[in-house]
Motif scaffolding. Structure first.
Motif, PDB file in Angstrom:
ATOM      1  N   GLN A   1      13.478  13.528   3.164  1.00  0.00           N
ATOM      2  CA  GLN A   1      13.405  14.776   3.921  1.00  0.00           C
ATOM      3  C   GLN A   1      12.437  15.775   3.295  1.00  0.00           C
ATOM      4  OE1 GLN A   1      17.594  16.105   5.259  1.00  0.00           O
ATOM      5  NE2 GLN A   1      17.999  14.637   3.630  1.00  0.00           N
ATOM      6  N   VAL A   2      12.222  15.664   1.989  1.00  0.00           N
ATOM      7  CA  VAL A   2      11.292  16.571   1.319  1.00  0.00           C
ATOM      8  C   VAL A   2       9.860  16.305   1.776  1.00  0.00           C
ATOM      9  CG1 VAL A   2      10.375  17.304  -0.921  1.00  0.00           C
ATOM     10  CG2 VAL A   2      12.810  16.749  -0.691  1.00  0.00           C
ATOM     11  N   VAL A   3       9.545  15.028   2.016  1.00  0.00           N
ATOM     12  CA  VAL A   3       8.190  14.620   2.394  1.00  0.00           C
ATOM     13  C   VAL A   3       7.993  14.657   3.900  1.00  0.00           C
ATOM     14  CG1 VAL A   3       6.458  12.778   2.218  1.00  0.00           C
ATOM     15  CG2 VAL A   3       8.075  13.151   0.343  1.00  0.00           C
ATOM     16  N   SER A   4       9.009  14.244   4.647  1.00  0.00           N
ATOM     17  CA  SER A   4       8.885  14.170   6.104  1.00  0.00           C
ATOM     18  C   SER A   4      10.210  14.546   6.757  1.00  0.00           C
ATOM     19  CB  SER A   4       8.468  12.754   6.537  1.00  0.00           C
ATOM     20  OG  SER A   4       8.350  12.665   7.930  1.00  0.00           O
TER      21      SER A   4
ATOM     22  N   ALA B   1       4.852  10.520  -5.773  1.00  0.00           N
ATOM     23  CA  ALA B   1       3.961   9.463  -5.275  1.00  0.00           C
ATOM     24  C   ALA B   1       3.910   9.476  -3.756  1.00  0.00           C
ATOM     25  CB  ALA B   1       4.439   8.105  -5.779  1.00  0.00           C
ATOM     26  N   ALA B   2       5.071   9.615  -3.123  1.00  0.00           N
ATOM     27  CA  ALA B   2       5.119   9.632  -1.652  1.00  0.00           C
ATOM     28  C   ALA B   2       4.355  10.821  -1.097  1.00  0.00           C
ATOM     29  CB  ALA B   2       6.571   9.652  -1.181  1.00  0.00           C
ATOM     30  N   ALA B   3       4.461  11.963  -1.763  1.00  0.00           N
ATOM     31  CA  ALA B   3       3.764  13.163  -1.292  1.00  0.00           C
ATOM     32  C   ALA B   3       2.256  12.960  -1.329  1.00  0.00           C
ATOM     33  CB  ALA B   3       4.162  14.369  -2.143  1.00  0.00           C
ATOM     34  N   LEU B   4       1.736  12.406  -2.414  1.00  0.00           N
ATOM     35  CA  LEU B   4       0.292  12.195  -2.518  1.00  0.00           C
ATOM     36  C   LEU B   4      -0.189  11.130  -1.534  1.00  0.00           C
ATOM     37  CD1 LEU B   4      -2.249  13.041  -4.119  1.00  0.00           C
ATOM     38  CD2 LEU B   4      -1.835  11.066  -5.593  1.00  0.00           C
ATOM     39  N   LEU B   5       0.662  10.135  -1.262  1.00  0.00           N
ATOM     40  CA  LEU B   5       0.263   8.999  -0.422  1.00  0.00           C
ATOM     41  C   LEU B   5       0.646   9.156   1.047  1.00  0.00           C
ATOM     42  CD1 LEU B   5       1.383   6.085  -2.799  1.00  0.00           C
ATOM     43  CD2 LEU B   5      -0.964   6.861  -2.409  1.00  0.00           C
ATOM     44  N   HIS B   6       1.254  10.268   1.424  1.00  0.00           N
ATOM     45  CA  HIS B   6       1.902  10.337   2.740  1.00  0.00           C
ATOM     46  C   HIS B   6       0.920  10.186   3.904  1.00  0.00           C
ATOM     47  CE1 HIS B   6       0.445  14.480   2.914  1.00  0.00           C
ATOM     48  NE2 HIS B   6       0.818  14.524   4.179  1.00  0.00           N
TER      49      HIS B   6
ATOM     50  N   ILE C   1       7.923   8.044   2.588  1.00  0.00           N
ATOM     51  CA  ILE C   1       6.856   8.573   3.437  1.00  0.00           C
ATOM     52  C   ILE C   1       7.322   8.641   4.887  1.00  0.00           C
ATOM     53  CG2 ILE C   1       4.561   8.052   4.385  1.00  0.00           C
ATOM     54  CD1 ILE C   1       3.840   6.965   1.588  1.00  0.00           C
ATOM     55  N   ALA C   2       8.124   7.674   5.303  1.00  0.00           N
ATOM     56  CA  ALA C   2       8.651   7.655   6.670  1.00  0.00           C
ATOM     57  C   ALA C   2       9.823   8.612   6.861  1.00  0.00           C
ATOM     58  CB  ALA C   2       9.073   6.237   7.046  1.00  0.00           C
ATOM     59  N   GLY C   3      10.223   9.317   5.795  1.00  0.00           N
ATOM     60  CA  GLY C   3      11.302  10.290   5.895  1.00  0.00           C
ATOM     61  C   GLY C   3      12.685   9.704   5.760  1.00  0.00           C
ATOM     62  N   GLU C   4      12.785   8.502   5.225  1.00  0.00           N
ATOM     63  CA  GLU C   4      14.086   7.849   5.110  1.00  0.00           C
ATOM     64  C   GLU C   4      14.806   8.287   3.839  1.00  0.00           C
ATOM     65  OE1 GLU C   4      13.824   3.639   5.594  1.00  0.00           O
ATOM     66  OE2 GLU C   4      12.493   3.770   7.335  1.00  0.00           O
ATOM     67  N   GLY C   5      16.130   8.335   3.920  1.00  0.00           N
ATOM     68  CA  GLY C   5      16.933   8.707   2.765  1.00  0.00           C
ATOM     69  C   GLY C   5      16.959  10.203   2.533  1.00  0.00           C
TER      70      GLY C   5
END
Length: 407
Positions: free
Chosen positions: A146-149, A80-85, A138-142
């Motif tokens: 790191q996979v998304v940002s 979900a985060a990847a599609l919404l980033h 999406i903000a790269g937290e956790g």
């Protein structure tokens, strides 16, 4: 499941929560936001959008999750985060992001409000996902953020390949399939497995070549700067605020610029590619530190002083000062002989490319074609540039740094 044909990754299967999110207004809006902003004025085929890119990031995230062995709810959150980033992007992608941030304190990855107060939030909650958790990813937290940002994120893997494909330049080619296959977590950090120093270096080389050729091509920078000034003047009008501007798409912004007297001329120039020209294109060594580090208001003051000195209208001068060169990818981690090392400390190539970035840096001053000589001379006086009379110093492909310098 929905299968979508993509120009870069071939067929992309969209499943689960991503399938439900696909047709929400916030995601569909990305069809109307160009990936490269004004770079299409340099490369006519660079009309790809944030929608296509988001699908690509989703696809690569799915591949990375398989490699990492992540399943279930955790995997759904990342997908979900990847599609919404990118749903937080303002018109023309990054072009007016700093302007939006000055007024709202939000960058494009600050999307908590957009996820919780829209149809997107309803879809997430109906799939037992919390909007705030997705916004944090999406903000790269956790760890999984790191996979998304992050330094090895799937966002970077997709846009380099996609931007190279649509501009037609050969420089952004990377082995994204190997990159996603070689990811692993070690002590909570996303790293590349043993034997992948060159794989990580490929990201840096691609960026180093794409920067002067596409992202920082002088025509891209001129048109981007003109659009920034026009958008800034648009926000000075009483009937529009930064939140409205933030949620426009490319078409909305251009129509608003055309309809506003203060911005109509710049909108006309951008529409018909009647762009300003370079009066100054100065190397970093020729520019005082206080100019390089100047804040927004100080730069606007310099523009006014240059215009007065040159005897032209204030809106005829645009001063474009890039930030100091930085290479965030150099902190990417790779496993070497069983130890986790940052790419910057392991790779001689990284140190060479950092030098190249400095050599490629340019301060730009732009003005209508008939004013370049007057504005160039005035700029040299006002800013105290040390150019020895060479106001436009260009660099195309010559890397003056060699690896031998670092042995």
């Amino acid at each position: 499941m929905k299968t979508i044909k993509d120009s870069v990754h071939d067929h992309i299967d969209v499943v689960g929560v991503a399938r439900d999110l696909l047709d929400t207004p916030a995601v569909q809006r990305l069809r109307h936001i160009t990936q490269l902003g004004t770079a299409r004025l340099v490369y006519p085929s660079a009309n790809h959008t944030r929608f296509e890119h988001s699908l690509g990031v989703y696809h690569l995230a799915c591949e990375a999750l398989t490699t990492l062995g992540i399943e279930g709810v955790q995997a759904e959150r990342v997908r979900a985060a990847a599609l919404l980033h990118d749903i937080g992007h303002s018109p023309y992608s990054h072009t007016i992001e700093e302007l939006i941030h000055r007024h709202t304190s939000k960058y494009h990855d600050d999307v908590h409000d957009l996820l919780t107060e829209s149809e997107v939030g309803d879809v997430l909650r109906s799939n037992d996902l919390q909007p705030d958790t997705i916004a944090d990813l999406i903000a790269g937290e956790g760890e999984l953020g790191q996979v998304v940002s992050g330094e090895l994120d799937v966002d970077r893997m997709d846009y380099l390949v996609r931007d190279a494909h649509h501009t037609g330049v050969p420089y952004g080619t990377i082995d994204h399939q190997r990159l996603t296959r070689e990811l692993t977590f070690l002590d909570g950090k996303l790293v590349l497995a043993e034997g992948n120093v060159q794989t990580a270096e490929s990201l840096l080389v691609a960026r180093a070549l794409m920067n002067p050729t596409v992202y920082n091509h002088h025509v891209t920078r001129i048109s981007k700067s003109m659009l920034q000034r026009a958008s800034e003047r648009l926000l000075s009008e009483p009937d529009i605020d930064a939140e409205q501007l933030r949620r426009m798409d490319d078409h909305d912004l251009l129509v608003a610029l055309r309809a506003t007297p203060k911005t109509a001329e710049l909108a006309r120039r951008l529409s018909y590619r009647e762009l300003y020209k370079r009066a100054v294109w100065a190397e970093m060594a020729d520019v005082p530190d206080e100019i390089i580090d100047a804040d927004h208001e100080t730069i606007r003051g310099y523009e006014t002083d240059i215009a007065e000195n040159a005897g032209v209208e204030p809106e005829s001068v645009v001063l474009d000062v890039p930030g100091r060169p930085r290479m965030t990818e150099s902190s990417s981690r790779v496993i070497v002989n069983g130890d986790v090392r940052s790419l910057g400390e392991q790779s001689t190539l990284v140190r060479a490319l950092q030098r190249v970035q400095r050599d490629q840096w340019r301060l730009g001053v732009y003005t209508p074609a008939g004013e370049t000589d007057n504005v160039g001379i005035a700029t040299e006086r006002v800013l105290g540039l040390d150019t020895d009379g060479t106001l436009v110093s260009d660099v195309r492909t010559g890397f003056r740094t060699t690896l031998d310098d670092f042995e």
